[in-house]
Design an enzyme around this catalytic site. Sequence first.
Site, PDB file in Angstrom:
ATOM      1  N   TYR A  22      28.431  -4.922  26.929  1.00  0.00           N
ATOM      2  CA  TYR A  22      27.762  -5.751  27.928  1.00  0.00           C
ATOM      3  C   TYR A  22      28.390  -7.140  27.959  1.00  0.00           C
ATOM      4  CZ  TYR A  22      23.662  -7.297  30.632  1.00  0.00           C
ATOM      5  OH  TYR A  22      22.814  -7.759  31.595  1.00  0.00           O
TER       6      TYR A  22
ATOM      7  N   HIS B 264      25.527  -8.821  42.510  1.00  0.00           N
ATOM      8  CA  HIS B 264      26.217  -8.590  41.242  1.00  0.00           C
ATOM      9  C   HIS B 264      25.744  -7.270  40.659  1.00  0.00           C
ATOM     10  CE1 HIS B 264      26.927  -9.594  36.794  1.00  0.00           C
ATOM     11  NE2 HIS B 264      28.075  -9.259  37.321  1.00  0.00           N
TER      12      HIS B 264
ATOM     13  N   CYS C 120      19.294 -13.066  36.172  1.00  0.00           N
ATOM     14  CA  CYS C 120      19.961 -12.143  35.256  1.00  0.00           C
ATOM     15  C   CYS C 120      21.293 -12.681  34.768  1.00  0.00           C
ATOM     16  CB  CYS C 120      20.166 -10.792  35.914  1.00  0.00           C
ATOM     17  SG  CYS C 120      18.610  -9.959  36.189  1.00  0.00           S
ATOM     18  N   HIS C 121      22.161 -12.978  35.694  1.00  0.00           N
ATOM     19  CA  HIS C 121      23.488 -13.428  35.274  1.00  0.00           C
ATOM     20  C   HIS C 121      23.878 -14.746  35.933  1.00  0.00           C
ATOM     21  CE1 HIS C 121      23.468  -8.968  34.728  1.00  0.00           C
ATOM     22  NE2 HIS C 121      23.707  -9.387  33.530  1.00  0.00           N
ATOM     23  N   GLY C 122      22.907 -15.428  36.481  1.00  0.00           N
ATOM     24  CA  GLY C 122      23.130 -16.804  36.925  1.00  0.00           C
ATOM     25  C   GLY C 122      23.807 -16.991  38.268  1.00  0.00           C
TER      26      GLY C 122
END
Lengths: 691, 152
Positions: free
Chosen positions: A295, B97, B116-118
Amino acid sequence: MSGPSDFQPSNPALKWIERRLPIFGLIHSSFVAYPTPRNLNYWWTFGAILSMMLALQILTGVILAMHYTPHADLAFKSVELIVRDVNYGWLLRNMHACGASMFFFAVYIHMFRGLYYGSYKEPREVLWILGVIIYLLMMATGFMGYVLPWGQMSFWGATVITNLFSAVPYFGESIVTLLWGGYSVGNPTLNRFFSLHYLLPFVIAGVVVLHVWALHVAGQNNPAGVEAKTEKDTVPFTPYATIKDAFGVSCFLIFFAWFIFYMPNYLGDADNYIPANPGVTPAHIVPEWYYLPFYAILRSIPNKLAGVVAMFSAIIILCFLPWLDSARTRSSKYRPLAKQFFWIFVVVCILLGYLGSQPPEGIYVIAGRILTVCYFAYFLIVLPLLARIETPRPVPNSIADDVLAKSKGRPQPMVSTMIAIMVAGGLVFAGSIQSAKAEEGGDAPPAQKWSFSGPFGKYDRGSLQRGLKVYKEVCSACHSLNYVAFRNLADPGGPGYSEAQAAAFASEYKIKDGPNDQGEMFERPGRTADYFPAPFPNEQAAAAANGGKAPPDLSLMAKARSYKRGFPQFVFDFFTQYQEQGPDYVDAILQGFEDKPPAGVTVPEGTYYNKYFPGHAIKMPKPLSDGQVTFDDGSPATVKQYAHDVTTFLMWAAEPHMEARKRIGMQVFFFLVVFAILMYFTKRKVWADAH
Amino acid sequence: MVGAAATVWPLVAQMNPDAATIAAGAPIQVDLAPIAEGQDIKVFWRGKPIYISHRTKKQIQEAQSVALSSLPDPQPDSARVKAGHDQWLVVIGICTHLGCIPIAHEGNYDGFFCPCHGSQYDSSGRIRQGPAPANLAVPPYAFLTDTKIQIG
């Protein structure tokens, strides 16, 4: 599997079968007479440990499937009912859930062992590749299994992972729709994942047979990395390897039992005790710890497609390892440089795992990129280069020589050091999820003293009864308690009421039932089989009555909330069996209301300032005030006492079989330790003449 | 060969959305009248959250004035809203994403922020910062009246 067996059973019945199907000969030649190198160390017992884990996962999985309902509306509840109502359901579920982690833990050690001792080198390339295939199948199985409880992390994990395929050019979206069986992750997805999760372990078992077959054709590698040549180099599999494996397995079971009975939620994520909600993304989506390094690789690459390709390459590259590393010396024991780089690689993997659990921002992204480069460099640059430039130390002439030299020479401190490093590394790795899952911001709730903490913890009956009263008189006005039935009040390990008391308690409630013969719904007094009725008929009504946000169900609240423990705290938590983040948090929230926010802080209208709530603006008004509930037993009528009691009650509501879990855990531990000691001495006796 | 392909086809095709799922994915109508300026609502269509934002003057102005060359996925604001209905932004609230749901009114661009991932999107739902490769998708929709849209 090494040529026709000369095994002849003496029993006439077995003889009869043997002439028609030489299965006993096969077993005898594969697992009894099979020559195994006499210098194998304990790292080689992980093959047996993995076989046991696979068998255990299949067994517990098949049983769980008998009680599980693969439907988006029912899956979460059915898992809760397994844990609450099925006899020993909590045990089976913990075994299966922790078993997955243990399976991966063992497989990583098995893989690193293969890497260190060059077990992938000629003539064991196919054996190694089969192993990589098993690992890939395990990852798929583990991922789909994690989706089945249908909690928030299940749902969003499934969403993120299936979306990886949308990176495929042109066909991406169609592939994802095909995987989902809909336009988003939903019931069809859950159904097919269940089907595949049931199927794949048997596929794994099939590949394991091939793996063992290939192993028995090529013969086992060994720490010296030289092939067995004469009789003196080997010992028969039974009793030598069998008893050593049995000892290894029993030690591993002790480690496993620590999780099953004392730390069942240590490796899990608190968010997965919240039912899946397609409308709300958890603040921080983290996969299970065993996927974290990959991940981290995925996230460290800014381009989506490249990230996905890099992630899959990180695994597929293992297939090419036999050709990337062309050094002739197998064992890193005799390769001074390879040995050092191996340990650097181990550290890189662990650090990548840690980064995978951290939010993808700032320094973590940069570190992730550097480590991703290191990961690939190990395979693509370091190993091919070392094969050319490294001068290995001379290897022993034979395994017998190696054993002889060792028994004369110094005792090897290496194995114990490696165990220590592995354990420490594993903890950093596994525990890092702990630090990641908590909501950021907010002060850390103060650690409280709970009667139910530690290996001997028990619920305080008085506290449970008072907590029930607080719930009934205060919390139940807005919060449901859907998974708790009145009958549970009389369950062993609960508040300690009698059946009659529980029945009387239930009869005070009005329960909606029906339809009757006229087709109408009616109300009747509650029975012990009924569940606590919810204050609102549905979520929309609850939200409408509470300023737009439905008050959450409290059944699992004490396990569904957590907070950041941070490094190195979570390492200590493993040893102290600290599992009380949830209760600490709930207690802190109940006491954390302040009438006036501190200077300079404003909270939006309709929210209240709470010191411990992430973001500090909570929709719930201060629920408790001094003197609100009176206790019959003379306990102080203070918010502090209320909070403590109702939290204890909620912990019991979330984990009603905790006392049984800890009690049985103690018995299992006692048994396993004695068993392991016996195994150790048996092993020493068996091996006494072999050294 | 043809026989094998014909046999495999149903085995693969069964995985696609079934008839009921497709039927449930029929167009929906949304009344915009109750949404005040600066507010937004989230409706579900085909299991996907759809954000309908009533943009403020400031948001519209920001969305229109940004230089296209500075965008990772260049698209003018006019291509993302219906002509004459500049104040209404309708986007699928799924981060391009890895599919999380961005939060409205967060981030540095007066638009959406994915926790989640910005990834950060602006007031036109265009990607401005973070790992997402593309702008938030605009679902097929049409204005039936000035205050009613049909999505799908």
